[in-house]
Design an enzyme around this catalytic site. Structure first.
Site, PDB file in Angstrom:
ATOM      1  N   HIS A 187      -3.836  -9.120   3.207  1.00  0.00           N
ATOM      2  CA  HIS A 187      -5.213  -9.447   3.577  1.00  0.00           C
ATOM      3  C   HIS A 187      -5.318 -10.328   4.607  1.00  0.00           C
ATOM      4  CE1 HIS A 187      -6.551  -7.657  -0.579  1.00  0.00           C
ATOM      5  NE2 HIS A 187      -6.347  -6.524   0.252  1.00  0.00           N
TER       6      HIS A 187
ATOM      7  N   LYS B 114      -2.604  -0.369   7.906  1.00  0.00           N
ATOM      8  CA  LYS B 114      -4.036  -0.440   7.666  1.00  0.00           C
ATOM      9  C   LYS B 114      -4.563  -1.518   8.746  1.00  0.00           C
ATOM     10  CE  LYS B 114      -8.121  -1.105   4.665  1.00  0.00           C
ATOM     11  NZ  LYS B 114      -8.231  -1.530   3.123  1.00  0.00           N
TER      12      LYS B 114
ATOM     13  N   HIS C 140      -3.231   2.051  -5.974  1.00  0.00           N
ATOM     14  CA  HIS C 140      -4.169   0.913  -5.710  1.00  0.00           C
ATOM     15  C   HIS C 140      -4.200  -0.038  -7.010  1.00  0.00           C
ATOM     16  CE1 HIS C 140      -5.860  -0.124  -2.051  1.00  0.00           C
ATOM     17  NE2 HIS C 140      -6.948  -0.930  -2.612  1.00  0.00           N
TER      18      HIS C 140
ATOM     19  N   TYR D 141      -9.554  -7.719  -5.877  1.00  0.00           N
ATOM     20  CA  TYR D 141      -8.330  -7.199  -6.313  1.00  0.00           C
ATOM     21  C   TYR D 141      -8.080  -8.134  -7.436  1.00  0.00           C
ATOM     22  CZ  TYR D 141      -7.255  -4.525  -2.452  1.00  0.00           C
ATOM     23  OH  TYR D 141      -7.230  -3.496  -1.621  1.00  0.00           O
TER      24      TYR D 141
ATOM     25  N   ARG E 173      -1.694  -2.450  -6.854  1.00  0.00           N
ATOM     26  CA  ARG E 173      -1.982  -3.778  -6.241  1.00  0.00           C
ATOM     27  C   ARG E 173      -2.701  -4.650  -6.948  1.00  0.00           C
ATOM     28  NH1 ARG E 173      -1.453  -4.054  -0.908  1.00  0.00           N
ATOM     29  NH2 ARG E 173      -3.657  -4.637  -0.361  1.00  0.00           N
TER      30      ARG E 173
ATOM     31  N   ARG F 243       0.889  -1.245  -0.087  1.00  0.00           N
ATOM     32  CA  ARG F 243       0.097   0.022   0.082  1.00  0.00           C
ATOM     33  C   ARG F 243       0.945   1.153   0.062  1.00  0.00           C
ATOM     34  NH1 ARG F 243      -2.605  -3.517   3.838  1.00  0.00           N
ATOM     35  NH2 ARG F 243      -4.728  -4.105   3.120  1.00  0.00           N
TER      36      ARG F 243
END
Length: 410
Positions: A377, A277, A351, A386, A354, A252
């Site tokens: 995650h 995050k 993003h 994703y 990613r 990120r």
């Protein structure tokens, strides 16, 4: 025509294709990048700003020579020559009549495609939703026909991408039906000894239900951005390392901003961070080319500072970035400098990088559980959005960027 510049005619052509022909945005994007962009670059190469029929003829001859030598495929040739035809017609008449079937015209399929529809109808006739399957497949084949494709072997990844993107705008909640129909088409094609759909394996990947298709950062654009960076400057070395790290790790933007010197295990070629995050630790591989770029910046260009972060501001006080917004600004600034366009929702973001990595790993058969771990995650549910079914994005995505550095400015 008031604006006789090649740029002005291209913009007028796109407006006509959108407002009068009724092409979807995803199709317009393909026409802009695959049909018109090569024309714009050719005129720039010739140092000509204004429309020139002679230059278009010369470009058509180049396309024909490239086709004969195998430098471009028949599909690429069709897309590029369609661009020159559109510009000629718009310049001479002020309008353009789309030759392929669109939503406003009576749908007509080539005979070879009608044969496929008939065969598929026999194969699925006992299924409850056979009518929906045939409708979706016919719509897909109509899109192919609009690009002068009349043979399954001519299908390329961008055609699948355009179809999925178009359909997702109008029936996002029934994308399972669309994907299922394409799976059945692929099974019928391969079972009949014909060519299967490009990247058909991706149609089997888990995905987020009732969601739109999320675009990836295209490798061509990211590669252009990275290659345009001047590595003779300190800020160039820093930005180069940032973008390579993002492309190879999927980190990120906020984690890139806060990554510390102590987070790199140089002997094991690993990165150890605690994600901002989720506050969960994650270990990532450090690719050789990325490690070289980081070392070059740290040893040769990073300002002297007591800040523990790897990446520092280029101006005093030499401190780490405030947050991921600063890293996102690096990408936007570098895209602008490289002439890479960016619009809201096009995936050309940190993003989007990613998603690029997650999609590429899916294409290579990496289990979703592993992808979730790499992307940081805590469960696979968060990972599914994703794994984009943007097939054009899949074709352009890449895990390794070592080769990009070889062509960069030194």
């Amino acid at each position: 025509m008031e604006d006789n510049t090649i740029f002005g005619i291209i913009q007028q052509s796109l407006a006509i294709l959108e407002k009068e022909v009724g092409l979807a945005k995803s199709t317009l994007d393909v026409v802009a990048s695959r049909s018109f962009k090569p024309i714009s670059e050719f005129f720039k190469e010739k140092q000509e700003v204004y429309y020139s029929a002679d230059l278009l003829n010369e470009l058509d001859q180049r396309y024909q020579e490239n086709l004969k030598t195998g430098a471009i495929s028949r599909n690429v040739y069709n897309l590029r020559t369609r661009g020159t035809r559109i510009l000629r017609e718009v310049y001479e008449t002020g309008n353009f009549v789309w030759k392929g079937p669109v939503s406003k015209s009576i749908p007509v399929l080539p005979e070879s495609f009608e044969h496929i529809i008939n065969g598929l109808a026999d194969a699925v006739r006992m299924e409850m939703r056979s009518r929906d399957t045939l409708y979706i497949v016919r719509r897909f084949l109509l899109l192919l026909a609009s690009f002068d494709i009349n043979n399954i072997s001519q299908i390329e990844s961008e055609h699948v991408q355009m179809f999925l993107s178009d359909v997702s705008q109008s029936r996002a909640k029934s994308m399972d039906d669309v994907v299922g129909a394409l799976r059945k088409l692929n099974r019928y094609l391969t079972g009949s000894g014909l060519s299967g759909l490009p990247y058909a394996g991706l149609l089997m990947a888990p995905r987020a239900r009732e969601g739109k298709i999320y675009p990836c950062m295209p490798q061509d654009d990211l590669g252009l951005v990275i290659k345009s960076i001047d590595l003779s400057t300190a800020i160039g070395k820093r930005d180069y390392a940032i973008l390579l790290l993002a492309a190879s790790s999927g980190m990120r933007a906020g984690d890139i901003a806060k990554i510390k010197l102590s987070d790199i295990d140089w002997r094991k070629s690993e990165i150890h961070i605690v994600q901002g995050k989720t506050q969960a630790p994650v270990n990532l591989p450090l690719q050789r080319g990325v490690g070289t770029a980081l070392a070059d910046y740290i040893l040769n260009s990073r300002p002297e500072s007591k800040s523990p972060e790897i990446f520092l501001r280029s101006l005093a006080p030499f401190q780490g970035f405030k947050d991921g917004v600063s890293v996102a600004c690096v990408l936007r600034r570098r895209m602008k400098a490289a002439g890479v366009s960016h619009t809201l929702g096009d995936g050309k973001t940190m993003h989007g990088i990613r998603r690029m990595l997650g999609t590429q790993m899916t294409m290579e058969g990496v289990p979703i559980t592993t992808i979730a771990q790499i992307l940081g995650h805590q469960n696979t549910h968060a990972t599914k959005p994703y794994i984009s079914l943007d097939i054009e994005g899949l074709r352009e995505c890449a895990l390794g960027f070592d080769s990009v550095g070889e062509g960069s400015k030194r």
